[in-house]
Design an enzyme around this catalytic site. Structure first.
Site, PDB file in Angstrom:
ATOM      1  NE  ARG A   1      -3.563  -2.164   2.837  1.00  0.00           N
ATOM      2  CZ  ARG A   1      -3.331  -3.294   3.500  1.00  0.00           C
ATOM      3  NH1 ARG A   1      -2.151  -3.479   4.088  1.00  0.00           N
ATOM      4  NH2 ARG A   1      -4.260  -4.232   3.588  1.00  0.00           N
TER       5      ARG A   1
ATOM      6  CE  LYS B   1      -8.043  -0.993   5.132  1.00  0.00           C
ATOM      7  NZ  LYS B   1      -8.742  -1.260   3.873  1.00  0.00           N
TER       8      LYS B   1
ATOM      9  CG  HIS C   1      -5.272  -0.033  -4.161  1.00  0.00           C
ATOM     10  ND1 HIS C   1      -4.576  -0.083  -2.968  1.00  0.00           N
ATOM     11  CD2 HIS C   1      -6.253  -0.960  -4.061  1.00  0.00           C
ATOM     12  CE1 HIS C   1      -5.129  -0.994  -2.183  1.00  0.00           C
ATOM     13  NE2 HIS C   1      -6.140  -1.542  -2.816  1.00  0.00           N
TER      14      HIS C   1
ATOM     15  NE  ARG D   1      -3.055  -3.677  -1.285  1.00  0.00           N
ATOM     16  CZ  ARG D   1      -2.673  -4.454  -0.279  1.00  0.00           C
ATOM     17  NH1 ARG D   1      -1.395  -4.760  -0.127  1.00  0.00           N
ATOM     18  NH2 ARG D   1      -3.563  -4.930   0.585  1.00  0.00           N
TER      19      ARG D   1
ATOM     20  CG  HIS E   1      -6.311  -8.587   1.896  1.00  0.00           C
ATOM     21  ND1 HIS E   1      -6.552  -9.046   0.619  1.00  0.00           N
ATOM     22  CD2 HIS E   1      -6.145  -7.241   1.773  1.00  0.00           C
ATOM     23  CE1 HIS E   1      -6.532  -8.031  -0.225  1.00  0.00           C
ATOM     24  NE2 HIS E   1      -6.283  -6.932   0.449  1.00  0.00           N
TER      25      HIS E   1
ATOM     26  CE1 TYR F   1      -6.801  -7.857  -6.469  1.00  0.00           C
ATOM     27  CE2 TYR F   1      -6.895  -8.838  -4.284  1.00  0.00           C
ATOM     28  CZ  TYR F   1      -6.700  -7.743  -5.097  1.00  0.00           C
ATOM     29  OH  TYR F   1      -6.418  -6.529  -4.544  1.00  0.00           O
TER      30      TYR F   1
END
Length: 286
Positions: A135, A160, A226, A229, A252, A261
């Site tokens: 990120r 995150k 992004h 990514r 994640h 994805y």
């Protein structure tokens, strides 16, 4: 009187920021939440769901997207809970986000973008966004000491949710980092610094966005950080890498976030390849 109220409000916002940090929120989240709560009070609102809805309605009229409004709602709910106003927080409902599929780049597009870089620093920024799936905030926070050349990994701190993670990187990418560091003539602890400032401060997210947009234009691609990514995740999946491994690499917390994805990728049955091949296939075509 107004000055006293403003001072009390500033103290409250500071306490709220401390509360968020103790809750494990990332620096980015703390910054955004306190920004919106400050705006909320600057407009004379009280901490009630009714005033919150008025504030949200005004932002919507200003053209705020559903995603941005969601962020404001999360900030308001967090503040109400901080104040012990759980019943007011419960009245604020988060609108459902439409599930949009991320647009993945082709490997040829990524190659053009990397080759468009004008400096070693910019090239490495693009390679890490793509080749490590970072990120923007994670990239900007990287320190030189976070690169472990012996083990071939980088430590991504404060991702995150405030979580750290270890991301393996290829020999090719390690060589790019070494080459870049050898070209540096400053003693900043950060891996990436602002080039145009006398004092070598760490790179800002705004600079990263500007660079990515610039090199996207040069390569003839509409580009955001992004997207690089997203492309990392999609290309890994296409090469047969297990989705749970991709989940860990991306940082994640929920597998469902990564599973989007699988809807983008169409080549899942390929034999799994080593992660290093992903970056080497880009650099090899330079």
């Amino acid at each position: 009187m107004e000055e006293r109220e403003e001072r009390v409000r500033d103290d409250t916002i500071e306490e709220f920021a401390t509360y968020l940090e103790l809750e494990g929120k990332s620096r980015n989240t703390v910054r955004m939440y306190t920004y919106y709560i400050s705006k909320f009070f600057e407009e004379g609102h009280s901490p009630t769901a009714r005033d919150a809805l008025r504030f949200l309605a005004k932002l919507k009229r200003k053209g705020y997207s559903t995603r941005s409004l969601n962020l404001v709602i999360q900030a308001l709910k967090a503040y109400f809970k901080f104040e012990g106003l759980d019943s007011e927080a419960e009245k604020l409902k988060t609108p459902k986000m439409p599930k949009t599929l991320p647009k993945s780049l082709t490997e040829e597009e990524v190659r053009r973008i990397i080759n468009a870089a004008e400096t070693l620093r910019d090239r490495l920024i693009l390679l890490l966004l793509y080749g490590a799936g970072l990120r923007v905030s994670e990239l900007c926070n990287l320190r030189v000491e976070d690169v472990n050349f012996e083990y071939g990994v980088i430590v991504v701190r404060g991702g995150k949710g405030g979580k750290d993670r270890v991301v393996p990187i290829s020999e090719s990418l390690l060589s790019e980092i070494k080459r870049y560091l050898e070209s540096r003539n400053d003693d900043s602890p950060y891996l990436f610094v602002e080039m145009k400032r006398k004092r070598k401060d760490k790179l800002s997210p705004k600079t990263v966005w500007r660079l990515v947009k610039k090199y996207g234009r040069k390569a003839g691609v509409e580009l955001t950080p992004h997207q690089l990514r997203h492309s990392f995740a999609t290309h890994m999946l296409e090469r047969g890498i297990d989705i749970r491994i991709i989940q860990e690499l991306l940082g994640h917390s929920n597998l469902s976030t990564t599973q989007i994805y699988t809807k983008v990728s169409t080549k899942h049955l390929k034999e799994a390849v080593k992660k290093a091949k992903l970056v080497e296939s880009i650099i090899g075509g330079s």
